[in-house]
Motif scaffolding. Sequence first.
Motif, PDB file in Angstrom:
ATOM      1  N   PRO A  47       0.803  -1.234   0.000  1.00 13.07           N
ATOM      2  CA  PRO A  47       0.000   0.000   0.000  1.00 13.07           C
ATOM      3  C   PRO A  47       0.831   1.277   0.000  1.00 13.07           C
ATOM      4  CG  PRO A  47      -0.965  -1.599   1.502  1.00 13.07           C
ATOM      5  CD  PRO A  47       0.351  -2.176   1.040  1.00 13.07           C
ATOM      6  N   ALA A  48       1.969   1.272   0.686  1.00 17.32           N
ATOM      7  CA  ALA A  48       2.779   2.490   0.789  1.00 17.32           C
ATOM      8  C   ALA A  48       3.418   2.873  -0.538  1.00 17.32           C
ATOM      9  CB  ALA A  48       3.859   2.321   1.858  1.00 17.32           C
ATOM     10  N   GLU A  49       3.521   1.928  -1.469  1.00 20.71           N
ATOM     11  CA  GLU A  49       4.162   2.222  -2.749  1.00 20.71           C
ATOM     12  C   GLU A  49       3.362   3.206  -3.599  1.00 20.71           C
ATOM     13  OE1 GLU A  49       6.447  -0.976  -4.931  1.00 20.71           O
ATOM     14  OE2 GLU A  49       5.373  -2.216  -3.470  1.00 20.71           O
ATOM     15  N   ILE A  50       2.123   3.454  -3.222  1.00 20.67           N
ATOM     16  CA  ILE A  50       1.343   4.436  -3.975  1.00 20.67           C
ATOM     17  C   ILE A  50       1.965   5.828  -3.868  1.00 20.67           C
ATOM     18  CG2 ILE A  50      -0.235   5.126  -2.108  1.00 20.67           C
ATOM     19  CD1 ILE A  50      -2.491   5.087  -4.189  1.00 20.67           C
ATOM     20  N   LEU A  51       2.824   6.031  -2.874  1.00 20.28           N
ATOM     21  CA  LEU A  51       3.473   7.329  -2.673  1.00 20.28           C
ATOM     22  C   LEU A  51       4.800   7.439  -3.420  1.00 20.28           C
ATOM     23  CD1 LEU A  51       2.888   7.638   1.188  1.00 20.28           C
ATOM     24  CD2 LEU A  51       1.478   8.551  -0.662  1.00 20.28           C
ATOM     25  N   ASP A  52       5.267   6.331  -3.974  1.00 20.06           N
ATOM     26  CA  ASP A  52       6.541   6.366  -4.703  1.00 20.06           C
ATOM     27  C   ASP A  52       6.377   7.083  -6.034  1.00 20.06           C
ATOM     28  OD1 ASP A  52       7.606   4.938  -2.642  1.00 20.06           O
ATOM     29  OD2 ASP A  52       7.616   3.004  -3.694  1.00 20.06           O
ATOM     30  N   HIS A  53       7.468   7.641  -6.513  1.00 19.09           N
ATOM     31  CA  HIS A  53       7.546   8.249  -7.846  1.00 19.09           C
ATOM     32  C   HIS A  53       6.710   9.528  -7.975  1.00 19.09           C
ATOM     33  CE1 HIS A  53       9.339   4.425  -8.523  1.00 19.09           C
ATOM     34  NE2 HIS A  53       8.206   3.775  -8.524  1.00 19.09           N
ATOM     35  N   VAL A  54       6.271  10.099  -6.852  1.00 18.65           N
ATOM     36  CA  VAL A  54       5.560  11.382  -6.921  1.00 18.65           C
ATOM     37  C   VAL A  54       6.575  12.503  -7.121  1.00 18.65           C
ATOM     38  CG1 VAL A  54       4.005  12.979  -5.729  1.00 18.65           C
ATOM     39  CG2 VAL A  54       3.700  10.498  -5.472  1.00 18.65           C
ATOM     40  N   PHE A  55       7.640  12.484  -6.316  1.00 19.03           N
ATOM     41  CA  PHE A  55       8.744  13.422  -6.445  1.00 19.03           C
ATOM     42  C   PHE A  55      10.053  12.634  -6.445  1.00 19.03           C
ATOM     43  CE2 PHE A  55       5.454  15.996  -4.292  1.00 19.03           C
ATOM     44  CZ  PHE A  55       5.386  17.069  -5.170  1.00 19.03           C
ATOM     45  N   ALA A  56      11.102  13.243  -6.997  1.00 20.21           N
ATOM     46  CA  ALA A  56      12.407  12.593  -6.976  1.00 20.21           C
ATOM     47  C   ALA A  56      12.863  12.355  -5.539  1.00 20.21           C
ATOM     48  CB  ALA A  56      13.429  13.438  -7.726  1.00 20.21           C
ATOM     49  N   GLU A  57      12.623  13.328  -4.673  1.00 17.59           N
ATOM     50  CA  GLU A  57      12.892  13.201  -3.248  1.00 17.59           C
ATOM     51  C   GLU A  57      11.580  13.411  -2.497  1.00 17.59           C
ATOM     52  OE1 GLU A  57      15.636  12.288  -1.835  1.00 17.59           O
ATOM     53  OE2 GLU A  57      16.801  12.246  -3.704  1.00 17.59           O
ATOM     54  N   PRO A  58      11.179  12.485  -1.631  1.00 14.83           N
ATOM     55  CA  PRO A  58       9.891  12.621  -0.930  1.00 14.83           C
ATOM     56  C   PRO A  58       9.848  13.857  -0.046  1.00 14.83           C
ATOM     57  CG  PRO A  58      11.205  10.845   0.021  1.00 14.83           C
ATOM     58  CD  PRO A  58      11.897  11.267  -1.233  1.00 14.83           C
ATOM     59  N   THR A  59       8.717  14.519  -0.051  1.00 15.90           N
ATOM     60  CA  THR A  59       8.517  15.691   0.786  1.00 15.90           C
ATOM     61  C   THR A  59       8.222  15.255   2.224  1.00 15.90           C
ATOM     62  OG1 THR A  59       6.137  15.704   0.362  1.00 15.90           O
ATOM     63  CG2 THR A  59       7.538  16.916  -1.192  1.00 15.90           C
ATOM     64  N   PRO A  60       8.319  16.170   3.181  1.00  9.55           N
ATOM     65  CA  PRO A  60       7.963  15.814   4.565  1.00  9.55           C
ATOM     66  C   PRO A  60       6.543  15.260   4.672  1.00  9.55           C
ATOM     67  CG  PRO A  60       9.153  17.887   4.529  1.00  9.55           C
ATOM     68  CD  PRO A  60       8.901  17.529   3.102  1.00  9.55           C
ATOM     69  N   GLN A  61       5.615  15.814   3.906  1.00 13.73           N
ATOM     70  CA  GLN A  61       4.239  15.322   3.946  1.00 13.73           C
ATOM     71  C   GLN A  61       4.165  13.868   3.477  1.00 13.73           C
ATOM     72  OE1 GLN A  61       1.486  17.034   1.123  1.00 13.73           O
ATOM     73  NE2 GLN A  61      -0.235  16.810   2.540  1.00 13.73           N
ATOM     74  N   LEU A  62       4.886  13.526   2.389  1.00 16.77           N
ATOM     75  CA  LEU A  62       4.882  12.156   1.896  1.00 16.77           C
ATOM     76  C   LEU A  62       5.516  11.204   2.907  1.00 16.77           C
ATOM     77  CD1 LEU A  62       5.803  12.566  -1.888  1.00 16.77           C
ATOM     78  CD2 LEU A  62       3.611  11.842  -0.931  1.00 16.77           C
ATOM     79  N   ARG A  63       6.554  11.665   3.584  1.00 15.08           N
ATOM     80  CA  ARG A  63       7.183  10.806   4.597  1.00 15.08           C
ATOM     81  C   ARG A  63       6.203  10.517   5.728  1.00 15.08           C
ATOM     82  NH1 ARG A  63      11.817  14.305   3.638  1.00 15.08           N
ATOM     83  NH2 ARG A  63      13.433  13.149   2.492  1.00 15.08           N
TER      84      ARG A  63
END
Length: 364
Positions: A336-352
């Motif tokens: 389920p957490a992989e849905i957040l991958d590939h949104v940005f090159a480096e994850p934002t604090p919100q994505l983390r």
Amino acid sequence: MTSPDTAPPTPTFPAGGEQEPFQLLAPDGTATQPDALPDPDTRLRLYRHMRRIRHFDERAWVLYRTGRLGVFPPYGGMEASQVGTAAALGPGDWLFPTYRDTGAALTHGLPVAQTLAYWRTSPHGWAMPQDLKVLPFYIPIATQYPHAVGAALAEKRKGTRNVALAYIGDGGSSEGDFHEALNFAGALTVPCVFILQNNGWAISVPTRTQTRAVNLARRADGYGIPGVRVDGNDVLATYVVTRGAVTRARDGGGPTLIETVTYRVKPHTLADDPSRYRTDADNLGWAEKDPILRLRTHLLGEGLLTEDADAALTREIEAEFEAALKEADGYPEPTPAEILDHVFAEPTPQLRRQRAQIEAEEGT
């Protein structure tokens, strides 16, 4: 990945009024302008690309019906429009596809296995290859046009000779983003080529209903850029026109709008029932304009293709697809957490924070 070849002679396009689409091959495969044809190797390359992407389109139907692919927008019958445009790009150029332009992305170099994963809604298909400048398939209508202008402007400011090419449908040409992008591109003379695939339908609305305009390429006039209509079922004409536009953009001449006049033979998506909004009369005559049959007839007549070589090509394409399908079937199930991958090159604090929350709920 495709690579450019020496551009053929630039033909003279008809101008003004409701111009007839530019054509090099008649529906029966006869060359209407033999001196303007691409070289034999290019013709064979374009034929291979069309056969390859049609096989993908046909297998997608089978996979969807057996639960092995998500809802897919077919492009069967539009192969010349997609191959003739995408094959004109070089390896450093950008491609901005709509949801119906899987064939163009495959032509530009998107791997088959990754494409299958994408239409399975798997994260394994979400991140485009690092060495390939192709964007994910756009679902919103017309948003890719301004994005392409931005990429072209960035390339211009960096001093490269790279070009951005973006697709849109006839319905998308009525959106504000379409007009804003053309004005933006023309004003800044960016190296961008706009492909307007006029396939006769904006979902269930025919072109004649959604606009009174007959020649959509003329919409370029309002922004001071060239607009060309081409027979979108003639891959050679489409390629020659697009190569000319790409070369012009690469040399600093600015953007071009190309209207490829084709037809959406297939449904809007594999979940669509087109019999609810169009009749057999609407489809009349389009089977005879099949772009692959047109080029195949020409190649056989010119002695550039044999029946044996064509059969060997079929076996090669089938083997490539089955190997890619096996690879895609072997991808692990996503978490389920992989849905957040590939949104940005480096994850934002919100994505983390979101990832931590999902993993906590899943106990991972």
